[in-house]
Design a protein around this motif. Structure first.
Motif, PDB file in Angstrom:
ATOM      1  N   ARG A  10     -26.762  28.328  17.914  1.00 49.94           N
ATOM      2  CA  ARG A  10     -25.927  27.950  19.060  1.00 49.94           C
ATOM      3  C   ARG A  10     -25.063  29.124  19.520  1.00 49.94           C
ATOM      4  NH1 ARG A  10     -25.799  22.857  16.214  1.00 49.94           N
ATOM      5  NH2 ARG A  10     -24.076  23.593  14.926  1.00 49.94           N
ATOM      6  N   ILE A  11     -24.570  29.937  18.580  1.00 54.98           N
ATOM      7  CA  ILE A  11     -23.740  31.078  18.964  1.00 54.98           C
ATOM      8  C   ILE A  11     -24.552  32.109  19.736  1.00 54.98           C
ATOM      9  CG2 ILE A  11     -22.443  33.041  18.020  1.00 54.98           C
ATOM     10  CD1 ILE A  11     -21.530  31.165  15.766  1.00 54.98           C
ATOM     11  N   LEU A  12     -25.804  32.322  19.337  1.00 56.39           N
ATOM     12  CA  LEU A  12     -26.655  33.318  20.002  1.00 56.39           C
ATOM     13  C   LEU A  12     -27.315  32.789  21.268  1.00 56.39           C
ATOM     14  CD1 LEU A  12     -28.398  34.909  16.891  1.00 56.39           C
ATOM     15  CD2 LEU A  12     -26.399  35.726  18.130  1.00 56.39           C
ATOM     16  N   ARG A  13     -27.070  31.560  21.613  1.00 60.44           N
ATOM     17  CA  ARG A  13     -27.625  31.004  22.850  1.00 60.44           C
ATOM     18  C   ARG A  13     -27.017  31.703  24.060  1.00 60.44           C
ATOM     19  NH1 ARG A  13     -26.301  24.962  23.143  1.00 60.44           N
ATOM     20  NH2 ARG A  13     -27.738  24.943  21.347  1.00 60.44           N
ATOM     21  N   THR A  14     -27.806  31.927  25.078  1.00 60.02           N
ATOM     22  CA  THR A  14     -27.317  32.581  26.293  1.00 60.02           C
ATOM     23  C   THR A  14     -26.289  31.699  26.976  1.00 60.02           C
ATOM     24  OG1 THR A  14     -29.178  31.637  27.499  1.00 60.02           O
ATOM     25  CG2 THR A  14     -29.444  33.862  26.645  1.00 60.02           C
ATOM     26  N   PRO A  15     -25.386  32.280  27.797  1.00 61.44           N
ATOM     27  CA  PRO A  15     -24.302  31.486  28.396  1.00 61.44           C
ATOM     28  C   PRO A  15     -24.791  30.268  29.175  1.00 61.44           C
ATOM     29  CG  PRO A  15     -23.883  33.825  28.672  1.00 61.44           C
ATOM     30  CD  PRO A  15     -25.251  33.703  28.099  1.00 61.44           C
ATOM     31  N   ARG A  16     -25.906  30.391  29.853  1.00 61.42           N
ATOM     32  CA  ARG A  16     -26.412  29.272  30.640  1.00 61.42           C
ATOM     33  C   ARG A  16     -27.446  28.448  29.883  1.00 61.42           C
ATOM     34  NH1 ARG A  16     -27.930  31.218  36.576  1.00 61.42           N
ATOM     35  NH2 ARG A  16     -28.147  28.950  36.729  1.00 61.42           N
ATOM     36  N   GLY A  17     -27.684  28.814  28.639  1.00 62.68           N
ATOM     37  CA  GLY A  17     -28.580  28.020  27.820  1.00 62.68           C
ATOM     38  C   GLY A  17     -30.047  28.216  28.101  1.00 62.68           C
ATOM     39  N   GLU A  18     -30.408  29.371  28.717  1.00 62.41           N
ATOM     40  CA  GLU A  18     -31.825  29.560  29.012  1.00 62.41           C
ATOM     41  C   GLU A  18     -32.648  29.745  27.740  1.00 62.41           C
ATOM     42  OE1 GLU A  18     -29.407  31.477  30.148  1.00 62.41           O
ATOM     43  OE2 GLU A  18     -29.509  31.764  32.324  1.00 62.41           O
ATOM     44  N   THR A  19     -32.147  30.566  26.819  1.00 63.83           N
ATOM     45  CA  THR A  19     -32.896  30.852  25.590  1.00 63.83           C
ATOM     46  C   THR A  19     -31.959  30.851  24.396  1.00 63.83           C
ATOM     47  OG1 THR A  19     -32.586  33.246  25.861  1.00 63.83           O
ATOM     48  CG2 THR A  19     -34.612  32.271  26.794  1.00 63.83           C
ATOM     49  N   GLU A  20     -32.519  30.593  23.250  1.00 59.49           N
ATOM     50  CA  GLU A  20     -31.828  30.725  21.979  1.00 59.49           C
ATOM     51  C   GLU A  20     -32.873  31.035  20.920  1.00 59.49           C
ATOM     52  OE1 GLU A  20     -29.897  27.098  21.006  1.00 59.49           O
ATOM     53  OE2 GLU A  20     -31.741  26.077  20.416  1.00 59.49           O
ATOM     54  N   PRO A  21     -32.490  31.772  19.881  1.00 58.27           N
ATOM     55  CA  PRO A  21     -33.484  32.114  18.848  1.00 58.27           C
ATOM     56  C   PRO A  21     -33.987  30.876  18.126  1.00 58.27           C
ATOM     57  CG  PRO A  21     -31.274  32.712  18.140  1.00 58.27           C
ATOM     58  CD  PRO A  21     -31.158  32.311  19.569  1.00 58.27           C
ATOM     59  N   GLY A  22     -35.282  30.818  17.909  1.00 61.72           N
ATOM     60  CA  GLY A  22     -35.852  29.704  17.172  1.00 61.72           C
ATOM     61  C   GLY A  22     -35.594  29.826  15.681  1.00 61.72           C
ATOM     62  N   MET A  23     -35.816  28.750  14.965  1.00 60.60           N
ATOM     63  CA  MET A  23     -35.566  28.762  13.522  1.00 60.60           C
ATOM     64  C   MET A  23     -36.515  29.720  12.810  1.00 60.60           C
ATOM     65  SD  MET A  23     -33.526  27.681  11.264  1.00 60.60           S
ATOM     66  CE  MET A  23     -32.705  26.325  12.079  1.00 60.60           C
ATOM     67  N   SER A  24     -37.764  29.802  13.283  1.00 63.58           N
ATOM     68  CA  SER A  24     -38.712  30.717  12.657  1.00 63.58           C
ATOM     69  C   SER A  24     -38.261  32.161  12.817  1.00 63.58           C
ATOM     70  CB  SER A  24     -40.105  30.520  13.254  1.00 63.58           C
ATOM     71  OG  SER A  24     -41.018  31.459  12.732  1.00 63.58           O
ATOM     72  N   ARG A  25     -37.786  32.515  14.016  1.00 70.56           N
ATOM     73  CA  ARG A  25     -37.307  33.876  14.230  1.00 70.56           C
ATOM     74  C   ARG A  25     -36.062  34.158  13.403  1.00 70.56           C
ATOM     75  NH1 ARG A  25     -34.546  35.874  19.810  1.00 70.56           N
ATOM     76  NH2 ARG A  25     -33.786  37.885  19.086  1.00 70.56           N
ATOM     77  N   LEU A  26     -35.193  33.161  13.265  1.00 69.95           N
ATOM     78  CA  LEU A  26     -33.990  33.345  12.468  1.00 69.95           C
ATOM     79  C   LEU A  26     -34.353  33.565  11.004  1.00 69.95           C
ATOM     80  CD1 LEU A  26     -30.925  33.423  12.396  1.00 69.95           C
ATOM     81  CD2 LEU A  26     -30.918  30.924  12.174  1.00 69.95           C
ATOM     82  N   TYR A  27     -35.318  32.805  10.491  1.00 70.65           N
ATOM     83  CA  TYR A  27     -35.779  33.018   9.119  1.00 70.65           C
ATOM     84  C   TYR A  27     -36.365  34.421   8.950  1.00 70.65           C
ATOM     85  CZ  TYR A  27     -35.162  28.149   7.653  1.00 70.65           C
ATOM     86  OH  TYR A  27     -34.636  26.935   7.301  1.00 70.65           O
ATOM     87  N   ASP A  28     -37.137  34.876   9.922  1.00 74.17           N
ATOM     88  CA  ASP A  28     -37.714  36.219   9.831  1.00 74.17           C
ATOM     89  C   ASP A  28     -36.620  37.277   9.747  1.00 74.17           C
ATOM     90  OD1 ASP A  28     -40.231  35.176   9.898  1.00 74.17           O
ATOM     91  OD2 ASP A  28     -40.530  35.480  12.045  1.00 74.17           O
TER      92      ASP A  28
END
Length: 831
Positions: free
Chosen positions: A232-250
């Motif tokens: 949620r912190i890394l989500r863009t200001p307008r909520g277009e994108t946010e890192p997925g859980m798989s990418r965060l695990y990587d």
């Protein structure tokens, strides 16, 4: 029920592999210390056996003293009782015991040694040590695809075969510089021309498309943010994108590999520097004091309805002087698949050889199931291993049937065959577990099981201590730990070479963990008052000498007293009360670091004091002045404060390690909603946080007795030196506004000592940062201020930070630290 035939020591003694044998006498003063059994040498049976034994003893003194003489007994315990009713014992079950104990029969005076040692597998220990040394594969590095030789093990056997993916020169590159290669081709010379001998190596961060979030992710992980909070912190200001859980695990696993490799490279350079300084100073060795303790964490492996968790033990080792945490090893192997391990171990071509073994006695041949230290799965928690493999197959069958039922269709031929084969294999695994090995059932939840399983704590403890020995400078080591039975089993064998060379000592402490905070403060106040009064009575003594003399005068033996008959017994359990260790434990009068009512024992002392100390009983006073002074010095330094500090910090600062209720393990674990499900992520976060704690986390640190013994012989730091010169700490007065007016008065500062905040790596000398620019030019950052007396005084500019710089994460995270010290290091850096 009939019992299996008796087995002899020669038939079941574990094979010695590697440089450590864990199955011999653990008494450093015994002639069998480090000597494996020699049954053939002492086998005198039948008619005339006494005469033959006497002749052999007269011809060979080793036979007379019992060198290599042991006997074996069944290990007691209800959890080791087995009843086999399968295969050749179907309908005619047999009872047997799954453990054996080795008893030393070396002659000590007119009696036998009698030290008892539980037999374990040397091969399983070697496997666990390799797993912990490469950090579950994070530090393994590339290897030859033909023979499996690792590049980091033998870099001299590999040659470069050019580079590919070189970026073109662009604007911004220095003139004459060589751009870094993206990929480097390597050939293993002994396997040249064979398939797999040529492979490509690259830095891992080359594959990352976005790197701007890496440092932010690391900062969030180190400061208690949950995984979903980070998204949620890394989500863009307008909520277009946010890192997925798989990418965060990587990214988490990449951070773990990078930081562990960075620490490995820094420690290697530090050990070289310590050795050079030792030679320069002419010292015979370097003395390191290590605190060792366990932290228990829970992982939610059951369903939310059951609200159960499984406990994992973590072995933590830290430097007492600096607080640097060398290791935090979990008794869980995430690199294996339980089903694959069971398939390879018990359903392969050599199935019969991994289930049973054929023996011979005077009656003929017979078969018996393999004992726990003989089985290929000896390293793991076998009941949980079998349950995990079975539940994975059952879960597959259930998911397949549910999917077809939801679609309203019958099972396809392929699905039917697959589910039938899975059910049959699950039944076979259950049959092995219940009928052959007769393990206790471990229920698992109905969700998909993850890879990995718990390991036996004995092997993890031994492997963790062996890896610790490789990480510190060679020299003398003093190990301080708590009263753990597993430590008594492995410490004398892991540090055998150091013990024989008089380079190792082991102290064990125990204290009240359930003491309320008011009781702790009361005991600490009594200690401070008593020590201050002693210093006033002996003004001629230096602080360290006064502390020693006060501690020596208050030492007393520690023992248990039966309230009924007033009989006295040992303070510790059967493992540490073994004949291999001294019987006397002492009460420590020192009340610091929340270690209240501490008792201290010394299972392994220097040979200079060990013989005299072992002669003392559980309630004897130490009358020898030299021995009492030596024990006093060791009692003063006996603390596990660094590990306790690390444990408290990691429980508060890593979200998935936070435990419900209580401030320590005394209340036990309880179910926590939202806790980590996959232990592999838990291990990665612990490694990341440990390296961050060592290198990038400012915090004040003082050893327990730093304020009481600040001399050259006692603990000293820069903080105490600065306290002796308060003028260096700037103004000792502060301004205080008068309420209701615009006037300001000057009052003395409440805290006179300057708080020094450093990292453990700085205190130990691993990281030697340079001072910030202009740190010594206080005249540039000072302002003149009129005081009440009319004089002018320079005031420190609080905006300027004079602390040393921390390592730059922006540079550290993108260096090939795994290859530090090899030719690949310079190649990937473009040199």
């Amino acid at each position: 029920m009939k019992s299996l035939e008796n087995l002899t020591l020669a038939q079941v003694y574990p094979r010695v592999s590697g440089d450590t044998n864990l199955n011999c006498c653990g008494d450093p003063d015994c002639g069998n210390y480090g000597i494996e059994p020699a049954p053939a040498k002492h086998a005198f049976v039948g008619r005339g056996s006494a005469e033959r034994r006497l002749k052999a003893a007269m011809a060979d003194p080793a036979v007379a003293h019992g060198v290599g003489r042991y006997k074996m007994e069944a290990e007691s315990g209800d959890n080791l009782h087995r009843e086999t009713d399968a295969f050749e014992f179907t309908g005619d079950p047999r009872a047997w015991n799954d453990g054996r104990v080795l008893i030393c029969q070396h002659l000590r005076g007119n009696s036998e040694c009698g030290v008892r040692t539980r037999l374990i597998s040397n091969e399983a220990y070697e496997e666990e040590r390799h797993r912990l040394w490469v950090q579950n594969g994070a530090l393994e590095g590339p290897c030859c695809g033909n023979c499996g030789t690792g590049y980091l093990e033998k870099p001299e056997e590999f040659i470069f075969n050019g580079a590919n993916g070189k970026p073109s020169r662009k604007v911004g590159h220095k003139k004459g510089s060589v751009p870094r290669a993206r990929f480097v081709r390597v050939i293993h010379k002994p396997c040249k021309g064979l398939p797999g001998s040529r492979f490509t190596v690259s830095s891992e961060h080359r594959r990352q498309k976005k790197r701007d979030e890496n440092i932010e992710i690391l900062s969030l992980l180190a400061n208690g943010a949950g995984l979903h909070d980070i998204r949620r912190i890394l989500r863009t200001p307008r909520g277009e994108t946010e890192p997925g859980m798989s990418r965060l695990y990587d990214r988490i696993f990449w951070l773990e590999r990078t930081l562990l490799a960075y620490e490995q490279a820094q420690l290697a350079e530090w050990r070289k520097g310590v050795e050079r300084q030792r030679i320069k100073d002419g010292k015979p060795y370097t003395h390191t004091r290590i605190a060792h303790d366990d932290i228990v964490m829970g992982v939610n492996w059951q369903t939310k309805i059951d609200r159960k968790i499984t406990q994992l033990n973590c072995s933590v080792s830290a430097d007492i002087r600096s607080g640097y945490v060398f290791r935090c090893d979990v008794d869980f192997d995430p690199t294996i698949d339980p089903l694959e391990v069971i398939e390879d171990a018990y359903f392969c071509v050599a199935r019969g050889a991994t289930l049973r073994k054929q023996y011979r006695n005077s009656k003929g041949t017979f078969t018996a199931p393999l004992l726990h230290f003989q089985r290929p799965t000896a390293r793991f928690d076998e009941p949980a291993l079998f349950s995990a493999a079975e539940k994975r197959l059952r879960h597959f069958v259930g998911r397949t049937a549910k999917a077809f039922d939801a679609a309203g269709e019958a099972l396809s031929p392929e699905a039917y065959m697959a589910t039938q084969a899975a059910s049959a294999r699950a039944d076979e695994i259950e049959h092995l577990r219940d009928q052959w090995f007769n393990f206790v059932k471990h229920e698992r939840d109905s969700r998909n099981a993850f890879d990995g399983v718990m390991t036996r704590d004995t092997y993890t403890k031994a492997a963790s201590l062996a890896c610790l020995k490789w990480m510190i400078p060679s020299g003398k080591l003093t190990l301080v730990g708590e009263k753990e039975g597993q430590m008594a089993r492995v410490v004398p064998h892991i540090f055998r070479e150091e013990i024989l060379a008089d380079r190792f000592e082991w102290a064990v402490i125990g204290f009240r963990k359930d003491a309320p905070i008011d009781r702790i403060r009361e005991k600490q106040a009594q200690f401070s008052e008593s020590l201050a009064a002693w210093c006033e009575m002996h003004p001629d003594l230096a602080p360290w000498e006064a502390l020693q003399s006060w501690t020596s005068s208050h030492l007393s033996p520690a023992f248990r007293t039966d309230p009924n008959d007033q009989s006295r017994s040992s303070w510790v359990g059967p493992n540490l009360a073994s004949a291999a260790f001294p019987r006397l434990w002492v009460n420590s009068p020192i009340q610091t670091a929340n270690e209240i009512d501490k008792t201290v024992g010394f299972p392994i002392l220097s040979p200079r004091y060990r013989a005299a100390y072992r002669r003392l009983g559980i309630d004897d006073e130490i009358d020898d002045p030299e021995l009492r002074a030596a024990i006093t010095r060791r009692v003063i330094h006996a603390t596990i404060q660094p590990t306790s500090t690390f444990m408290n910090a990691i429980r508060e600062r890593v979200s998935i390690i936070q435990r419900a209720g209580g401030r320590s393990s005394r209340l036990g674990a309880s179910y926590i909603n939202g806790a980590a499900y996959n232990p592999r992520v838990l291990i990665a976060l612990m490694n990341i946080w440990r390296v961050h704690y060592n290198f990038f986390d400012w915090r004040p640190y003082r050893t327990p007795l730093e304020a009481d013994a600040s001399t050259a012989e006692g603990p000293t730091t820069d903080a105490t030196e600065d306290a002796a010169h308060p003028a260096k700490n700037g103004e000792q007065l502060r301004r205080l506004a008068v309420p209701g007016t615009d006037k300001v008065i000057l009052v003395p500062k409440r805290r006179a000592d300057k708080v020094i905040r450093t990292t453990p790596a700085m205190r130990m000398g691993v990281h030697k940062p340079s001072q910030p620019k202009d740190s010594g030019r206080e005249e540039d950052s000072a302002t003149e201020e009129e005081t009440s007396g009319g004089a002018t005084k320079k005031k420190r500019d609080r905006r300027r930070d004079d602390r040393p710089h921390l390592p730059d994460l922006a540079r550290i995270l993108y260096q090939p630290w795994l290859f530090h010290g090899t030719p690949m290091w310079a190649k990937l850096q473009g040199r």
